[in-house]
Design a protein around this motif. Sequence first.
Motif, short mmCIF file in Angstrom:
data_model
loop_
_atom_site.label_atom_id
_atom_site.label_comp_id
_atom_site.label_asym_id
_atom_site.label_seq_id
_atom_site.Cartn_x
_atom_site.Cartn_y
_atom_site.Cartn_z
N PHE A 8 -3.93 1.20 -2.92
CA PHE A 8 -3.24 -0.01 -3.38
C PHE A 8 -3.65 -0.31 -4.82
O PHE A 8 -4.70 0.12 -5.30
CB PHE A 8 -3.52 -1.19 -2.45
N VAL A 49 -10.11 4.40 1.71
CA VAL A 49 -9.23 3.43 1.03
C VAL A 49 -9.54 3.52 -0.46
O VAL A 49 -10.70 3.51 -0.88
CB VAL A 49 -9.46 1.99 1.54
N ARG A 84 -8.68 1.84 -4.23
CA ARG A 84 -8.11 0.75 -5.03
C ARG A 84 -7.95 1.23 -6.47
O ARG A 84 -8.88 1.77 -7.07
CB ARG A 84 -9.02 -0.48 -5.00
N VAL A 132 -5.45 5.39 2.11
CA VAL A 132 -4.61 4.22 1.87
C VAL A 132 -4.90 3.75 0.46
O VAL A 132 -6.05 3.46 0.12
CB VAL A 132 -4.92 3.10 2.89
N PHE A 143 0.83 -1.20 0.00
CA PHE A 143 0.00 0.00 0.00
C PHE A 143 0.87 1.26 0.00
O PHE A 143 2.06 1.22 0.32
CB PHE A 143 -0.92 0.02 1.22
#
Length: 291
Positions: A19, A48, A50, A17, A6
Amino acid sequence: MPELHFTKGHGTGNDFVLFSDPDGEIDLSPAQLAAIADRHFGVGGDGVIRAVRSKDLPEGEAALAEDESAEWFMDYHNSDGSPAEMCGNGIRVYAKYLIENGLAELGDGETLAIGTRGGVRDVQRNASGFQVDLGRWSLDGGEPLVRAKNLKVARPGLGIEIGNPHVVVALSNDDELESADLTFIPVLEPEPQRGANIEFVVPSDPLVKDGIGRIGMRVHERGSGETLSCGTGAAAAALATRYWAGAGAPNQWRVVLPGGSLGVRMWAAEDGEHVSLSGPAELVYEGDLTI
């Protein structure tokens, strides 16, 4: 148990965060996403993100239908694991993440189209970092009453839609702004079906300086609580303040938040008035996490 590489990033203190999962192979539950965002037991963040190609995500089909150049989709979830339509700070950080990791290129004067649940958003570089066209906006959501802890009386809010829902509340001075306890969720009456981000705003004195409107703001984000900054919230706050100020109010604004300042600009396009957001994006560190 799978390992997740990450990156931690932020835009004016609104932290995420991130990733990479280009082919859409990592399926994290809301509980796992919330665990990653947990500030005590996880990495910690307001959300988060993605990085996934639009073609490898069901929600990405609509993005590609809107703009076939939107190769990448910002799969954004709030810190409680719930999905969100858009994030103005997050998409700038996401653009920097794609560029720094060699997943996309963005030269001066070029545009990077990014898919989101709120539609495709166009990102460009500018002097402050990145500028994102948030698209058309609308007065939507009426004028619900807003009750917040430590504010003595309920205040009327103004509902604004910018791909995600907002309610903006005007306060009289900085003391009121500072006294609001946003560790408690403000109450909206009536409660919007999708909930809303709630912005508390105080105009600067003077409101306009050198042709630029100026306001201070705090925000309680749906699914995340109070954050140091909210990009779409800053845009909503500027739009609401311009609406209240009436004819002659400027189309350029500087919004000061606990985490820094953001620029907002309204401009006419063929399909209606658009609003754009400008500000910095920082990638702070990388790490590995066992899910």
